[in-house]
Design an enzyme around this catalytic site. Structure first.
Site, short mmCIF file in Angstrom:
data_model
loop_
_atom_site.label_atom_id
_atom_site.label_comp_id
_atom_site.label_asym_id
_atom_site.label_seq_id
_atom_site.Cartn_x
_atom_site.Cartn_y
_atom_site.Cartn_z
N LYS A 63 40.61 31.01 -4.86
CA LYS A 63 41.58 30.93 -3.77
C LYS A 63 41.00 29.95 -2.75
CE LYS A 63 43.43 33.44 0.14
NZ LYS A 63 43.64 34.72 0.82
N GLY A 91 46.28 38.82 8.89
CA GLY A 91 45.97 40.06 9.59
C GLY A 91 46.90 40.40 10.73
N ALA A 143 49.24 36.75 3.15
CA ALA A 143 48.92 36.92 4.58
C ALA A 143 50.12 37.31 5.43
CB ALA A 143 48.27 35.69 5.19
N GLY A 144 49.85 38.21 6.33
CA GLY A 144 50.81 38.57 7.37
C GLY A 144 51.69 39.77 7.05
N ASN A 194 46.17 42.42 1.99
CA ASN A 194 44.84 42.97 2.27
C ASN A 194 44.90 43.93 3.45
OD1 ASN A 194 42.14 43.55 2.83
ND2 ASN A 194 41.43 41.52 2.42
N SER A 195 45.04 43.37 4.66
CA SER A 195 44.97 44.22 5.86
C SER A 195 45.95 45.38 5.81
CB SER A 195 45.26 43.39 7.12
OG SER A 195 44.35 42.34 7.22
#
Lengths: 259, 67
Positions: A98, A159, A185-186, A207-208
């Site tokens: 990545k 995040g 993301a996001g 992830n987050s």
């Protein structure tokens, strides 16, 4: 079977899970198992003998069917990202990388110029390059042309939990792209992941949203279900939107005529 | 004795130590550690024979959590 195709690799899961920000490795591993993810991101960092439990390679490699996708986080130039990719490949034995180059810690937006350059070099070297990019259809097409396995436009800032702030641009990328488009993301909620999949994304990377959830393994499962539902809806074909109402029941006025 | 720089910190080692010796010294089996000596990646098969020199810069890297 409906598989996510990345280079010569195919995956039945369309949820990619990041491993950062979990409270501890045991919870992270539970979440990976619950998510059913077959691609999992990891990051390079210096070995610290006081924190040996941070080493995720061993624990992650015990989960069957999981392929590691190292990221180049920490790189702020193409040269650094290429170097990180070479080191990561030594460790993971996997060609997935990545490419993540964000020089500004305030907003973590990817540098398109350095990202393109790193992707071009790494694709030529045989890596399966998955670049993290802003939602830019022109850049996405250029990355496809230099041999990337997928493009990974951001839904919103890393995040931030602001969801699919770039939905319109991501739709444009999907329309133009011949390689999988993966929202990275996001995302905050499973419904956003479902939305991304309904739009035609090949996968989502989260992830987050999982790592800092009240119950990470349960949230991982919720994301897996949402991704599967969104994909199924996309394949089933969503109805066209209409500017006006279209009745679902017959409107012949027989009641007025007979009563 | 020689002194090398290990992940940015001074580390004394007996003269003649190899990369594998260094890994044993710090309690690593080396399986999940990438080793760089003066920015060159040292593959596992070369670690038992590569002797470290005074002032070598050694980086040991692992996979940690990341998105």
């Amino acid at each position: 079977m409906d598989l996510l195709q990345l280079g010569s690799h195919s995956f039945s899961s369309r949820l990619i899970l990041g491993t950062g920000k979990f409270s501890n490795a045991a919870v992270m591993l539970q979440a990976v198992r619950a998510s059913g993810a077959q691609l999992v991101t990891v990051a390079l960092r210096r070995f610290n003998r006081e924190q040996a439990e941070d080493d995720l390679f061993g624990p992650l490699s015990t989960i069957e069917g999981v392929t590691l996708m190292p990221n180049t986080s920490g790189a702020s130039t193409a040269a650094e990202a290429v170097r990180a990719a070479h080191i990561s490949r030594e460790l993971s034995g996997s060609a997935f990388i990545k490419v993540e180059i964000h020089p500004n810690p305030q907003h973590l937006m990817p540098d398109p110029i350095e990202t393109f350059e790193a992707a071009r070099i790494l694709a030529k070297e045989g890596f399966l390059v998955m670049p993290y990019i802003t939602a830019d259809p022109v850049l996405a097409k250029r990355l496809e042309e230099v041999g990337c396995a997928a493009v990974m436009p951001l839904g919103s800032a890393i995040g931030s939990g602001q969801g699919l702030a770039n939905a319109a641009m991501i739709e444009l990328i999907i329309r133009e792209s011949s390689i999988p488009v993966i929202v990275d993301a996001g995302l905050r909620s499973p419904s956003e992941a479902a939305h991304a999949m309904e739009m035609g994304c090949g996968a989502v990377l989260v992830n987050s949203a999982v790592a800092v959830a009240g119950n990470p393994p349960e949230m991982a499962e919720a994301f897996a279900e949402a991704v599967a539902a969104g994909r199924k809806a996309f394949r089933a074909g969503l109805m066209q939107k209409s500017g006006s109402a279209i009745a679902t029941s017959p409107l012949t006025a027989f009641l007025g005529a007979t009563l | 004795m020689i002194t090398i720089e290990l992940n940015g910190q001074q580390q004394p080692l007996p003269t003649g130590s190899t990369v594998s010796d260094l890994l044993s010294t710090i309690g690593s089996d080396g399986k999940s550690v990438a080793v760089l000596v003066n920015q060159q990646i040292i593959r596992p098969e070369n670690r038992p024979t590569l002797m470290l020199q005074e002032g070598d810069q050694v980086e040991l890297l692992i996979f940690a959590g990341g998105g």
